[in-house]
Design an enzyme around this catalytic site. Structure first.
Site, PDB file in Angstrom:
ATOM      1  N   GLN A 252       0.917  -0.887   0.083  1.00 41.16           N
ATOM      2  CA  GLN A 252      -0.024  -0.086  -0.060  1.00 41.16           C
ATOM      3  C   GLN A 252       0.963   1.373  -0.131  1.00 41.16           C
ATOM      4  O   GLN A 252       1.851   1.203   0.146  1.00 41.16           O
ATOM      5  CB  GLN A 252      -0.817   0.068   1.206  1.00 41.16           C
ATOM      6  CG  GLN A 252      -0.126  -0.055   2.586  1.00 41.16           C
ATOM      7  CD  GLN A 252      -0.926  -0.779   3.821  1.00 41.16           C
ATOM      8  OE1 GLN A 252      -2.172  -0.607   3.627  1.00 41.16           O
ATOM      9  NE2 GLN A 252      -0.273  -1.343   4.649  1.00 41.16           N
ATOM     10  N   HIS A 286      -9.457   4.256  20.349  1.00 42.33           N
ATOM     11  CA  HIS A 286      -8.820   3.107  20.617  1.00 42.33           C
ATOM     12  C   HIS A 286      -9.366   2.881  21.944  1.00 42.33           C
ATOM     13  O   HIS A 286      -9.525   1.530  22.342  1.00 42.33           O
ATOM     14  CB  HIS A 286      -7.513   3.352  20.531  1.00 42.33           C
ATOM     15  CG  HIS A 286      -6.748   3.422  19.262  1.00 42.33           C
ATOM     16  ND1 HIS A 286      -6.467   4.530  18.482  1.00 42.33           N
ATOM     17  CD2 HIS A 286      -6.468   2.184  18.265  1.00 42.33           C
ATOM     18  CE1 HIS A 286      -5.911   3.983  17.190  1.00 42.33           C
ATOM     19  NE2 HIS A 286      -5.921   2.589  17.023  1.00 42.33           N
ATOM     20  N   ASP A 308      -0.168   0.142  14.151  1.00 41.93           N
ATOM     21  CA  ASP A 308       0.407   1.486  14.583  1.00 41.93           C
ATOM     22  C   ASP A 308       0.524   1.311  16.075  1.00 41.93           C
ATOM     23  O   ASP A 308       1.461   2.169  16.597  1.00 41.93           O
ATOM     24  CB  ASP A 308      -0.679   2.400  14.380  1.00 41.93           C
ATOM     25  CG  ASP A 308      -2.224   2.217  14.841  1.00 41.93           C
ATOM     26  OD1 ASP A 308      -2.367   1.563  15.731  1.00 41.93           O
ATOM     27  OD2 ASP A 308      -2.841   2.291  13.945  1.00 41.93           O
ATOM     28  N   ASP A 328      -0.126  -8.336  11.537  1.00 40.82           N
ATOM     29  CA  ASP A 328      -0.444  -7.210  10.706  1.00 40.82           C
ATOM     30  C   ASP A 328       0.304  -7.426   9.196  1.00 40.82           C
ATOM     31  O   ASP A 328       1.594  -7.849   9.489  1.00 40.82           O
ATOM     32  CB  ASP A 328       0.058  -5.756  11.249  1.00 40.82           C
ATOM     33  CG  ASP A 328      -0.320  -4.552  10.401  1.00 40.82           C
ATOM     34  OD1 ASP A 328      -1.216  -3.688  10.707  1.00 40.82           O
ATOM     35  OD2 ASP A 328       0.248  -4.465   9.345  1.00 40.82           O
ATOM     36  N   ASP A 362      -1.090 -12.263   6.517  1.00 40.36           N
ATOM     37  CA  ASP A 362      -2.494 -11.907   6.096  1.00 40.36           C
ATOM     38  C   ASP A 362      -3.256 -12.438   7.141  1.00 40.36           C
ATOM     39  O   ASP A 362      -3.102 -13.537   7.539  1.00 40.36           O
ATOM     40  CB  ASP A 362      -2.807 -12.496   4.948  1.00 40.36           C
ATOM     41  CG  ASP A 362      -4.339 -12.414   4.638  1.00 40.36           C
ATOM     42  OD1 ASP A 362      -4.971 -11.208   4.387  1.00 40.36           O
ATOM     43  OD2 ASP A 362      -5.050 -13.545   4.586  1.00 40.36           O
ATOM     44  N   ALA A 363      -3.959 -11.543   7.758  1.00 34.67           N
ATOM     45  CA  ALA A 363      -5.033 -11.807   9.058  1.00 34.67           C
ATOM     46  C   ALA A 363      -5.843 -13.263   8.768  1.00 34.67           C
ATOM     47  O   ALA A 363      -6.021 -14.136   9.460  1.00 34.67           O
ATOM     48  CB  ALA A 363      -5.743 -10.788   9.636  1.00 34.67           C
ATOM     49  N   ASP A 381      -8.941  -4.789  14.238  1.00 33.37           N
ATOM     50  CA  ASP A 381      -8.872  -3.322  13.899  1.00 33.37           C
ATOM     51  C   ASP A 381      -8.322  -3.162  12.518  1.00 33.37           C
ATOM     52  O   ASP A 381      -7.113  -2.941  12.376  1.00 33.37           O
ATOM     53  CB  ASP A 381      -7.812  -2.837  15.040  1.00 33.37           C
ATOM     54  CG  ASP A 381      -7.814  -1.160  14.814  1.00 33.37           C
ATOM     55  OD1 ASP A 381      -8.697  -0.697  14.273  1.00 33.37           O
ATOM     56  OD2 ASP A 381      -6.611  -0.630  15.594  1.00 33.37           O
TER      57      ASP A 381
END
Length: 521
Positions: A252, A286, A308, A328, A362-363, A381
């Protein structure tokens, strides 16, 4: 008419075979370059405007139709195939190299992205379509083979080249060079292939060919030199605040901006142009995401997404948390969250806490493979489901597999978008979680940079209690009163049961629900 080869080479079978093989190699190189140009157009659209399926359909449909036009145009050049082919390749190399910066310019300054994309697809497709007839004519003049054999050889070389281009683009050009520099590099290769062909087949025109090649490669080289300045200027045009980090990752486009406001420093993370958080108010998001799910056993916690480190900060605020696994996909996001000072300050160094393990995967794949054992809490998230690529992470199948990782009494919370801006998407997510066999409680809070934002808390059995744990750390925003109010939705944002259905892998209704909701904003 210029001769194609010397008489000796033409008469000698060995010379013809060598010349034919060399031309077939050029066919493969040009096919690889052509496919990369088309993939670059698709990727540019996906980065800038999203909707990868729409971008792919537009580019491939228009480019393929334009290839037919190019083939018809090439009929006028069949009498001089060598000169025609070299001219096409020189022009195609320059056009292909400049497509990405031209589209970026149209998007950032002119607001004419889709028309520019169509023009680029027509230009690239027309030039690619002109290649094949000219190459067939060239190869046919190097031997007496049946035309069917010429077509067979051409097709084989073309398909092999397309395979190479299809593999090089995602696994080499994007991760190593980036989209802009990668497209310039491929353009240079295309020009070089055309120039080399011309120098061999048109020896009497070498001076003109060299001059044209120098101009074409010079234009590409100049753009390469200016790439950094161009990217920074174009990127900054799209963002209000100064950019402190821009990286085209393997997955990305990552941008971090920083500014100073009356309320304090404002650091923002954008992925593919979508805002992920602002340090001015991310604590609202959050705190609301994490703490209701921590109401119960929370020794072992799984965070899907959240590279993050901000959700991890909230989780690790509980002293009795023993382990946290954060999954992630993009290492670059985690690296930025570990190194950009303002983000490190915001996440309080959570990504370096010894209780936390970061997994780059990859989740969906990681959960399907069984994860790392049962957990008490799952925090989902993940980015909003506005592309088909993300739809699988908002499917019945995904939530079912994730729920299978919960220990008895465990809870799962899912960030679910805005019940105000995209109510259908929000309630679709709730319906999807419920269809996976979980009882749910939806709730929402105000996050100024996002607007009204919602979440779905879920567990097996009865509805989970929407409360802040008694051992929660000090919170800036969330209170029991705020959380009680968060469970109340105004009548004009309640779902119409007839219009809400669960999203699945084979019927990802969440994508259209998310896109259509944001269309008017």
């Amino acid at each position: 008419m210029a001769t194609l080869t010397s008489p000796a080479a033409t008469d000698a079978p060995t010379g013809r075979r060598v010349g034919r093989t060399a031309l077939l190699f050029v066919v493969a190189v040009c096919a690889a370059c052509g496919l990369v140009y088309e993939l670059a157009l698709v990727a540019t659209g996906s980065y800038l405007v999203g909707s990868s399926i729409t971008q792919t359909s537009l580019v491939l449909g228009v480019a393929l139709a334009s290839m037919g036009i190019g083939a018809l145009v090439a009929k006028r050049l069949i009498g001089r195939p060598a000169a025609g082919f070299v001219a096409v390749e020189l022009v195609l190399g320059v056009v292909g190299a400049f497509c990405v910066p031209a589209l970026y310019t149209a998007f950032a300054w002119l607001g004419l992205y889709t028309p520019a994309l169509l023009v680029a697809a027509v230009a690239v497709g027309t030039l690619i379509g002109a290649e094949i007839p000219l190459l067939m004519a060239l190869i046919g003049r190097l031997g007496d083979d049946d035309p069917a054999f010429v077509v067979a050889d051409m097709s084989a070389a073309d398909y092999v080249g397309a395979l190479v281009g299809g593999l090089v683009f995602p696994f080499l050009l994007l991760p190593v060079f980036g989209l802009l520099t990668g497209s310039l590099l491929v353009g240079a290769v295309n020009v070089t292939a055309g120039l080399a062909t011309g120098l061999v087949l048109l020896p009497d025109r070498r001076r003109w060919l060299l001059a044209a090649g120098v101009v074409a490669l010079g234009l590409i080289g100049l753009m390469h030199v200016k790439t950094g300045d161009f990217e920074l200027t174009a990127q900054q045009k799209l963002f209000r605040d100064p950019i402190v980090l821009h990286e085209q990752t393997a997955y990305q486009d990552l941008v971090i901006t920083e500014s100073t406001t009356p309320d304090g420093p404002d650091t923002r993370l954008f992925l593919d142009g979508d805002l992920q958080f602002s340090t001015l108010d991310e604590h609202r998001y959050h705190e609301a995401l994490v703490h209701p799910a921590m109401n119960g056993p929370h020794d072992r916690v799984l965070i899907l997404g959240g590279g993050d480190g901000l959700a991890a900060r909230e989780v690790l605020g509980y002293d009795d948390v023993e382990s946290v696994t954060l999954v992630d996909l993009d290492p670059a996001v985690v690296a930025a969250a570990r190194t950009v000072p303002r983000i490190v300050e915001a996440n309080r160094g959570s990504l370096d806490d010894p209780r936390l393990e970061v997994v780059h995967d990859d989740a969906f794949t990681w959960v399907r493979d069984g994860g790392s054992g049962p957990v008490d809490v799952i925090v989902v998230d993940l980015p909003d489901p506005d592309t088909v690529d993300l739809a699988k992470l908002y499917s019945v199948e995904f939530y079912g597999m994730a729920a299978g990782l919960l220990a008895p009494g465990g809870r799962m919370v899912v960030q679910s978008g805005s019940p105000y801006f995209v109510p259908l998407a929000f309630w679709t997510i709730q319906a999807t979680v419920e269809d996976a066999g979980l009882a749910t409680v939806p709730y929402h809070v105000d996050v100024p940079t996002f607007g009204d934002w919602g979440f779905v808390l879920a567990t097996f059995g009865g509805e989970p209690a929407l409360r802040i744990p008694g051992d929660a750390p000090a919170l800036r925003f969330l209170t029991d009163e705020v959380l009680a109010a968060a469970a109340v939705f105004p009548p004009d944002r309640l779902p119409d049961p007839a219009s809400v259905e669960a999203s699945t892998l084979l019927d990802p209704v969440i994508v259209e629900a998310a896109r259509s909701g944001w269309a008017g904003y």
